[in-house]
Design a protein around this motif. Structure first.
Motif, PDB file in Angstrom:
ATOM      1  N   LEU A 273       1.008  -1.164  -0.016  1.00  0.00           N
ATOM      2  CA  LEU A 273       0.221  -0.087  -0.129  1.00  0.00           C
ATOM      3  C   LEU A 273       0.701   1.280  -0.155  1.00  0.00           C
ATOM      4  O   LEU A 273       0.588   2.225  -0.717  1.00  0.00           O
ATOM      5  CB  LEU A 273      -0.814  -0.168   1.329  1.00  0.00           C
ATOM      6  N   LEU A 274       1.881   1.287   0.702  1.00  0.00           N
ATOM      7  CA  LEU A 274       2.900   2.549   0.892  1.00  0.00           C
ATOM      8  C   LEU A 274       3.387   2.792  -0.410  1.00  0.00           C
ATOM      9  O   LEU A 274       3.476   4.037  -0.993  1.00  0.00           O
ATOM     10  CB  LEU A 274       4.045   2.078   1.682  1.00  0.00           C
ATOM     11  N   GLU A 275       3.852   1.495  -1.433  1.00  0.00           N
ATOM     12  CA  GLU A 275       4.333   2.116  -2.697  1.00  0.00           C
ATOM     13  C   GLU A 275       3.046   2.576  -3.569  1.00  0.00           C
ATOM     14  O   GLU A 275       3.480   3.420  -4.324  1.00  0.00           O
ATOM     15  CB  GLU A 275       4.802   0.491  -3.132  1.00  0.00           C
ATOM     16  N   ALA A 276       1.940   1.922  -3.442  1.00  0.00           N
ATOM     17  CA  ALA A 276       0.657   2.522  -4.298  1.00  0.00           C
ATOM     18  C   ALA A 276       0.495   3.833  -3.929  1.00  0.00           C
ATOM     19  O   ALA A 276       0.233   4.670  -4.845  1.00  0.00           O
ATOM     20  CB  ALA A 276      -0.524   1.660  -4.217  1.00  0.00           C
ATOM     21  N   VAL A 277       0.780   4.411  -2.675  1.00  0.00           N
ATOM     22  CA  VAL A 277       0.116   5.587  -2.244  1.00  0.00           C
ATOM     23  C   VAL A 277       1.444   6.529  -2.701  1.00  0.00           C
ATOM     24  O   VAL A 277       1.090   7.799  -2.996  1.00  0.00           O
ATOM     25  CB  VAL A 277      -0.160   5.628  -0.661  1.00  0.00           C
TER      26      VAL A 277
END
Length: 308
Positions: A273-277
């Motif tokens: 999720l951190l990468e996507a955000v």
């Protein structure tokens, strides 16, 4: 990767050549193009606001690119002699003064949104680094708290912007125009429609950047409620929570799991999720920068007309 509205320029900032042309009494092609992009944006809003379509960062990219294209046509309309005369003579410049006041609110909102994105990105990068080094270690609590505190700061700034947008919306929604002149009516409509759609898109973007309710003394009393929200969505086979809110919920869940046992599965989910955000924030920052330039150019054009 940038997504563009149908019929838009390949350039993300839509720097199309602009000519000063005469605007006949009937609708000019530029006005028709303005209406076409406006209708695309209104259709995008309806689709994005539907319960079956997640309102994520990619959707906002489309909206912001379309909005920049709309302002390109506003700029071209402002450069027509008839439009300039209508702006100058309508109530001794009252029209342009009101438009300038509105443009300042929109510029401030755009600037605030960019600042919020940069702050969020800083904390997302810090979390990415922490999770690479520590994984699901309980020492990560301090990094999670720092992220949540930054999100609270976002909430306060978002609230202020929403109030300012609401005031502008009320003002723009009731234009004081009693002039039968077609050119005046056209210019008023263009300014009004551009302002209304911009207010709506900016409001949606701010709500996208907001977080689920965590207003408690410690910042975590609503954790169970948030976890239930995500679980309920998953049980129903729904995927309507955007990437930013999904990260908020996952960090809340991890905080609970750090107290109880091994949170490896949740840590892996959060890293994804951190990468996507991070990618989402990058793309939105680029589109907001482009939109900011469009709003500045719009304001400069109005000032130039006022000082003629």
């Amino acid at each position: 990767m940038q997504t563009k509205m149908e019929g838009s320029s390949p350039s993300p900032c839509l720097h199309l050549p602009v000519r000063s042309i005469s605007l006949p009494s009937r609708e000019h092609p530029i006005s028709l193009k303005f209406d076409a992009v406006l209708n695309h944006l209104k259709s995008w809003q309806i689709l994005s606001a539907s319960e079956t379509a997640p309102f994520g960062a990619e959707s906002f990219q489309i909206g912001l690119v379309g909005l920049a294209e709309l302002y390109n046509y506003v700029e071209q309309i402002f450069l027509t002699p008839q439009a300039q005369q209508a702006i100058i003579h309508y109530q001794n410049g009252k029209l342009v003064e009101e438009a300038l006041d509105g443009s300042l609110t929109l510029l401030d909102t755009c600037g605030t949104a960019k600042d919020l994105l940069l702050m969020m990105k800083e904390h997302v990068l810090a979390l990415q680094s922490a999770f690479r080094r520590k994984g699901g270690n309980s020492s990560n609590k301090s990094n999670i708290y720092a992220y949540i505190n930054s999100r609270k700061k976002v909430q306060k700034d978002i609230g202020k912007c929403l109030v300012a947008l609401k005031k502008l919306e009320t003002k723009v929604g009731c234009p004081d125009v009693f002039d039968a002149d077609q050119n005046v009516s056209m210019v008023v409509r263009v300014i009004r429609e551009a302002s209304i759609i911009t207010i709506s898109i900016f409001r949606s973007l701010l709500l996208f950047l907001s977080m689920p309710g965590m207003k408690t003394r410690s910042g975590w009393a609503s954790v169970s409620k948030l976890i239930s929200l995500r679980s309920s969505s998953s049980d129903k086979g729904e995927d309507h929570i955007n990437e930013i809110k999904s990260l908020d919920l996952s960090l809340s869940s991890l905080h609970e799991q750090l107290q109880a046992g091994d949170p490896k599965a949740e840590v892996k989910r959060i890293q994804t999720l951190l990468e996507a955000v991070n990618l989402s924030l990058d793309s939105l920052e680029a589109e907001l920068e482009c939109m900011s330039r469009c709003l500045v150019q719009n304001r400069v054009s109005l000032l130039n007309i006022l000082t003629q």
